[in-house]
Motif scaffolding. Structure first.
Motif, PDB file in Angstrom:
ATOM      1  N   UNK A  55      89.839 -13.543  30.450  1.00  0.00           N
ATOM      2  CA  UNK A  55      88.904 -12.425  30.584  1.00  0.00           C
ATOM      3  C   UNK A  55      87.752 -12.511  29.591  1.00  0.00           C
ATOM      4  N   UNK A  56      87.786 -13.524  28.743  1.00  0.00           N
ATOM      5  CA  UNK A  56      86.752 -13.724  27.711  1.00  0.00           C
ATOM      6  C   UNK A  56      86.575 -12.465  26.855  1.00  0.00           C
ATOM      7  N   UNK A  57      87.690 -11.874  26.479  1.00  0.00           N
ATOM      8  CA  UNK A  57      87.639 -10.635  25.706  1.00  0.00           C
ATOM      9  C   UNK A  57      88.053 -10.838  24.256  1.00  0.00           C
ATOM     10  N   UNK A  58      88.051 -12.074  23.792  1.00  0.00           N
ATOM     11  CA  UNK A  58      88.478 -12.392  22.430  1.00  0.00           C
ATOM     12  C   UNK A  58      87.705 -13.621  21.997  1.00  0.00           C
ATOM     13  N   UNK A  59      87.202 -13.625  20.757  1.00  0.00           N
ATOM     14  CA  UNK A  59      86.391 -14.750  20.319  1.00  0.00           C
ATOM     15  C   UNK A  59      86.712 -15.114  18.881  1.00  0.00           C
ATOM     16  N   UNK A  60      85.956 -16.079  18.324  1.00  0.00           N
ATOM     17  CA  UNK A  60      86.214 -16.556  16.965  1.00  0.00           C
ATOM     18  C   UNK A  60      86.087 -15.436  15.936  1.00  0.00           C
TER      19      UNK A  60
END
Length: 701
Positions: A55-60
């Protein structure tokens, strides 16, 4: 890229990948990750990370916030679980503590936590540099552990290197001295994966005799096992006899190691794997069969003979032919019935998959000719990714250097190839196009190509255009863009006033504002250069679109208070559009400062409308443009802080916002559509939460 794109384009941005800036409050996902890590549930942590990546809901930034917090609070078990699972992904895999956090750990005497960080590739030199943060006993421990870690890593690296060279004597010496047979080198190879990839059979034999884990992968998460990596059938037999899993999967998904072997392992290994019972017609990632992965002609022959379909269409609408690695493979696919007629997106796909000249020529030969529109569209693609050889082939077969072509999905969006070079920075294709007669001054507005190259910070393309006779900027603007400080100083020393010689200053003030060159900006202001004589030369917009808040502040101070704020509308929109910046832009807080400055200068008013358009009946004007743009930023993800600023300035947090189909909807409806259709990949979680809070709506995840 500076843009004056209208709202419909903005609303389509949510289909692209996302990220976001950090805020102190954890999201629901982050809270769930912390709970699972604290419970020691690695499987649940892995599941949540996988779900968040989909879901691309978490990043670096999110990963760093969680890991830093666990280190700061001394939660070693939870830290170890979370970092271990993150190391298996592209998110957080390179995390290291910052200097302040490392100093805090040394000062607090957290030896176990520091050992965990050393086990995760903390540089011993960084640890040594903070030895004095603790007491004398801690300083002695720090120096000892740094020395031990260096020695351990050197021994592990030596063992892995020896395995790759087949240096069995050195391997025995190190193993007898106690070096772990399953150690991981700084290259992330184990001794067995390195021996397998280098086809060192005696090294493999020794390692297996000493108890090497036969399926321990290089880089867990990617899961490249020794069997996956070897090109040697003899080694494959050894590994299988020791229990290697021929059905092993990659990336934690249902992707067979045969997909990797088909690309890199060679036909002998492919044939061996098929003899082990693997299905040659298997479908892997993106609904692709093995012909998409075939890396050599004999592998293609084996797969075709086994009945693999050369016209398999993946989820992107592509067939194996569009990604063929070389002409020989392309010809074998064509001979087996791969379609070359129809579907004029074929050449476009081939360019984007970096097809060789030979592959393109083979397909053109099989077709007999190219459709002019297809050739032009493919030329636009070549300009987009700077594929000079592809551009040469396309120009040879009917594409035109001075004609527009389709860019993107819509045939209505036509653009010059050279213009694409100025947007995406494609110097090699720019040279090819100019060689074939492209006009360096062809654009919708005078001097647009050179201005665009400078605006998008592509100095190499700007230089090529200038040498080819492109006009549109002054010497000063050009040398500012080239960052030629000596020449800029020379020009400024003899600079006339704007009234005396306006051409001297053409595009110079926006160039200085865009680059944050405050000395040049101040001279220009003293010399009477207009702040915004045209949309193309709006210095406020130039500064705002690049987050140059220092330059913007000086421009606004020079401008003073005015009732007419029309010159600030586009700059405000540009600052909002770019407020979730890409990595090569200034950080988000710089764009947020630009938004704040422009709001304070009166750029926002509820009656305003989108720059470059007229308000339609019932349209909520600038509220529509700005709040929606703050959600669907150019780099998708949105900016929650900007949304809060706009709402505080009086913007409707849930304005009317029709979609691409012309349906009457509100912003929250578009966001719900994004979550439903794209799995909440954009906007980012914090952006959604900001709209929910301000508009008192609920968007289902």
């Amino acid at each position: 890229m500076k843009t004056r794109t209208l709202l419909s384009a903005v609303l389509l941005l949510f289909s692209v990948a996302a990220g976001a800036a950090a805020t102190p409050e954890p999201t629901k996902l982050e809270a769930s990750l912390l709970a699972a890590a604290r419970a020691g549930d690695a499987a649940e942590v892995s599941r949540l990370i996988t779900k968040s990546l989909e879901k691309r809901s978490f990043d670096d930034t999110s990963a760093k916030g969680l890991l830093d917090g666990l280190v700061r609070d001394g939660e070693l078990p939870a830290f170890t679980v979370l970092l271990g699972e993150l190391r298996k992904t592209l998110v957080g895999k390179d995390w290291q503590p910052d200097d302040a956090l490392l100093t805090e750990a040394v000062r607090g005497g957290r030896k176990e936590m520091i050992d965990a960080m050393l086990a995760s590739w903390l540089d011993p030199a960084r640890l040594e540099g903070r030895r004095d943060a603790g007491d004398a006993e801690m300083a002695e421990w720090v120096m000892r552990r740094a020395t031990e870690t260096r020695r351990q890593r050197a021994n592990q690296d030596e063992l892995v290197a020896a395995a790759g060279k087949g240096d069995v004597a050195t391997m025995r010496r190190l193993l007898d001295a106690g070096v772990n047979v399953n150690c991981v080198a700084t290259s992330r190879h184990t001794p067995l994966t390195q021996a397998a990839v280098k086809s060192q059979i005696e090294a493999v034999r020794l390692l297996l005799d000493r108890g090497a884990a036969v399926d321990q992968p290089k880089h867990p998460g990617w899961d490249y096992t020794p069997l996956c990596l070897t090109k040697s059938v003899a080694i494959a037999e050894l590994l299988k006899a020791s229990g290697a899993n021929v059905h092993a999967r990659l990336f934690g998904r249902d992707v067979s190691i045969l997909t990797y072997i088909a690309r890199y392992g060679g036909a002998d290994m492919v044939e061996w794997m098929l003899k082990q019972g693997l299905d040659p017609k298997m479908i892997g990632d993106h609904k692709q069969n093995l012909l998409f992965d075939a890396g050599d002609a004999r592998t293609v022959e084996l797969l075709l003979a086994a009945g693999v379909d050369p016209n398999c269409v993946d989820e992107f609408g592509r067939a194996p032919l569009s990604g063929a690695p070389n002409a020989e493979i392309a010809r074998k696919l064509i001979a087996a019935g791969a379609k070359v007629e129809g579907g004029d997106a074929l050449f476009n796909d081939m360019v984007y998959q970096h097809a060789s000249v030979g592959v393109m020529e083979a397909v053109i030969e099989a077709r007999g000719k190219m459709d002019p529109a297809a050739a032009q569209r493919a030329l636009i693609a070549a300009a987009h990714i700077d594929q000079a050889e592809a551009a040469e082939v396309l120009l040879k077969h009917g594409a035109k250097a001075n004609e527009k072509g389709q860019w993107g999905a819509s045939p209505d969006f036509q653009i010059f190839p050279l213009q694409v070079c100025t947007i995406h920075g494609s110097p090699k294709v720019a040279k090819v196009l100019l060689k074939h007669g492209a006009d360096p001054n062809a654009c919708e507005w005078s001097g647009g190509l050179l201005q665009n190259a400078i605006m998008n910070r592509h100095a190499d393309v700007a230089k090529i255009l200038r040498e080819a006779g492109a006009k549109g900027v002054s010497d000063l603007a050009f040398h500012l863009a080239m960052k030629d400080g000596a020449k800029v100083r020379e020009l400024l020393q003899a600079a006339p006033s704007f009234a005396e010689k306006p051409e001297f200053w053409k595009a110079a003030l926006p160039a200085a504002a865009r680059l944050g060159e405050l000395d040049a900006l101040r001279v220009a202001l003293r010399k009477g250069v207009p702040l915004a004589p045209s949309p193309e030369e709006n210095a406020f917009d130039a500064a705002a679109s690049e987050g140059q808040h220092e330059a913007l502040a000086e421009l606004l101070a020079h401008r003073g208070k005015r009732d007419d704020t029309s010159d600030l509308k586009q700059p405000l929109w540009s600052a909002v559009l770019n407020s979730h910046p890409y990595d090569d832009q200034r950080p988000a807080p710089d764009f947020e400062r630009c938004v704040k400055l422009l709001l304070e200068a009166g750029a926002f008013a509820a009656s305003d409308h989108l720059p470059g358009t007229e308000p339609s009946e019932g349209e909520d004007g600038m509220q529509l443009a700005l709040v929606t743009t703050a959600v669907f930023t150019r780099n998708p993800g949105g900016n929650a802080n900007v949304i809060e600023m706009l709402v505080a300035a009086g913007a409707n947090p849930n304005p009317p916002a029709g979609n691409a189909a012309g349906e009457a909807k509100h912003l929250s409806d578009l966001m719900q559509d994004a979550c439903t259709q794209q799995g909440c990949s954009t906007p980012f979680e914090r952006t959604i939460a900001a709209v929910e809070k301000a508009a008192k709506v609920v968007i289902k995840r």
